[in-house]
Write a protein that holds these residues in place. Sequence first.
Motif, PDB file in Angstrom:
ATOM      1  N   THR A   2      -1.856  -0.109   4.705  1.00  0.00           N
ATOM      2  CA  THR A   2      -0.528  -0.682   4.487  1.00  0.00           C
ATOM      3  C   THR A   2      -0.293  -1.724   5.573  1.00  0.00           C
ATOM      4  O   THR A   2      -0.456  -1.451   6.761  1.00  0.00           O
ATOM      5  CB  THR A   2       0.569   0.402   4.565  1.00  0.00           C
ATOM      6  OG1 THR A   2       0.305   1.382   3.552  1.00  0.00           O
ATOM      7  CG2 THR A   2       1.945  -0.198   4.336  1.00  0.00           C
TER       8      THR A   2
ATOM      9  N   LYS B 105      -7.583   3.102   1.923  1.00  0.00           N
ATOM     10  CA  LYS B 105      -6.171   2.705   1.798  1.00  0.00           C
ATOM     11  C   LYS B 105      -5.698   2.073   3.090  1.00  0.00           C
ATOM     12  O   LYS B 105      -6.167   2.412   4.169  1.00  0.00           O
ATOM     13  CB  LYS B 105      -5.297   3.904   1.466  1.00  0.00           C
ATOM     14  CG  LYS B 105      -5.530   4.429   0.068  1.00  0.00           C
ATOM     15  CD  LYS B 105      -4.397   5.319  -0.384  1.00  0.00           C
ATOM     16  CE  LYS B 105      -4.657   5.743  -1.803  1.00  0.00           C
ATOM     17  NZ  LYS B 105      -3.630   5.382  -2.716  1.00  0.00           N
TER      18      LYS B 105
ATOM     19  N   ARG C 291       1.001  -2.340   0.220  1.00  0.00           N
ATOM     20  CA  ARG C 291       0.179  -1.120   0.184  1.00  0.00           C
ATOM     21  C   ARG C 291      -1.077  -1.418  -0.627  1.00  0.00           C
ATOM     22  O   ARG C 291      -0.986  -1.832  -1.778  1.00  0.00           O
ATOM     23  CB  ARG C 291       0.954   0.016  -0.462  1.00  0.00           C
ATOM     24  CG  ARG C 291       2.207   0.353   0.291  1.00  0.00           C
ATOM     25  CD  ARG C 291       3.053   1.304  -0.510  1.00  0.00           C
ATOM     26  NE  ARG C 291       4.335   1.481   0.135  1.00  0.00           N
ATOM     27  CZ  ARG C 291       4.853   2.663   0.428  1.00  0.00           C
ATOM     28  NH1 ARG C 291       4.210   3.753   0.109  1.00  0.00           N
ATOM     29  NH2 ARG C 291       6.015   2.739   1.016  1.00  0.00           N
TER      30      ARG C 291
ATOM     31  N   ASP D 147       8.368  -3.089  -2.261  1.00  0.00           N
ATOM     32  CA  ASP D 147       6.965  -2.942  -1.895  1.00  0.00           C
ATOM     33  C   ASP D 147       6.052  -3.657  -2.877  1.00  0.00           C
ATOM     34  O   ASP D 147       6.348  -3.785  -4.064  1.00  0.00           O
ATOM     35  CB  ASP D 147       6.572  -1.465  -1.847  1.00  0.00           C
ATOM     36  CG  ASP D 147       7.245  -0.724  -0.714  1.00  0.00           C
ATOM     37  OD1 ASP D 147       7.554  -1.362   0.315  1.00  0.00           O
ATOM     38  OD2 ASP D 147       7.457   0.496  -0.847  1.00  0.00           O
TER      39      ASP D 147
ATOM     40  N   TRP E  53       2.081  -3.568  -4.287  1.00  0.00           N
ATOM     41  CA  TRP E  53       0.903  -2.718  -4.410  1.00  0.00           C
ATOM     42  C   TRP E  53      -0.275  -3.595  -4.807  1.00  0.00           C
ATOM     43  O   TRP E  53      -0.234  -4.270  -5.829  1.00  0.00           O
ATOM     44  CB  TRP E  53       1.141  -1.648  -5.476  1.00  0.00           C
ATOM     45  CG  TRP E  53       2.279  -0.743  -5.134  1.00  0.00           C
ATOM     46  CD1 TRP E  53       3.608  -1.012  -5.300  1.00  0.00           C
ATOM     47  CD2 TRP E  53       2.202   0.536  -4.543  1.00  0.00           C
ATOM     48  NE1 TRP E  53       4.354   0.046  -4.848  1.00  0.00           N
ATOM     49  CE2 TRP E  53       3.528   1.013  -4.383  1.00  0.00           C
ATOM     50  CE3 TRP E  53       1.145   1.343  -4.130  1.00  0.00           C
ATOM     51  CZ2 TRP E  53       3.808   2.252  -3.834  1.00  0.00           C
ATOM     52  CZ3 TRP E  53       1.434   2.580  -3.589  1.00  0.00           C
ATOM     53  CH2 TRP E  53       2.744   3.026  -3.435  1.00  0.00           C
TER      54      TRP E  53
END
Length: 161
Positions: A119, A117, A124, A64, A66
């Motif tokens: 994704t 937020k 993310r 992932d 960020w």
Amino acid sequence: MSKRKTPTFSSIIAQRRELARSLRSENAVIEANQDGITATLAVLAPVFRACDSHYVNVTSYGDDVWMDVTARLDVETLKGVRVADMLERCEALPGFASRDSTDYCSEHTAQRTYKYKATFGNVRTTLRIEANLPVEGDACRRVQVGTEIREVPVYALECAE
């Protein structure tokens, strides 16, 4: 008493090589997610255009990525057009959801932060809109709303003779 290794030039270079290896690994994950990062940046373009300054930090964890994005507005009031316009832009961002807002006030600064937020694939993203205010402005001012008394442990060193 345990003996610790004395740093050497070789140990310093070894640490730097390990750091470089770790960064190469992190960069490989970030590069593998280029499409998601590029799409996220494109979605955030209206926010970047409307803020006074911004900061983007990208890291990886496992597979992932960020993204931590902060957009700053220097304003005189939270009820002005600039804050309302920015929040409307954020609410219209596809895939982003409003999470919360927090206030921070000290002797020298006042700030309200709005958090969103999203994704996209393995990317993310946390978007923070920081509205920075003067603590003694015409529209807003810092006021004392209470006092806080905390018990704090006090320690001293006692040694056996």
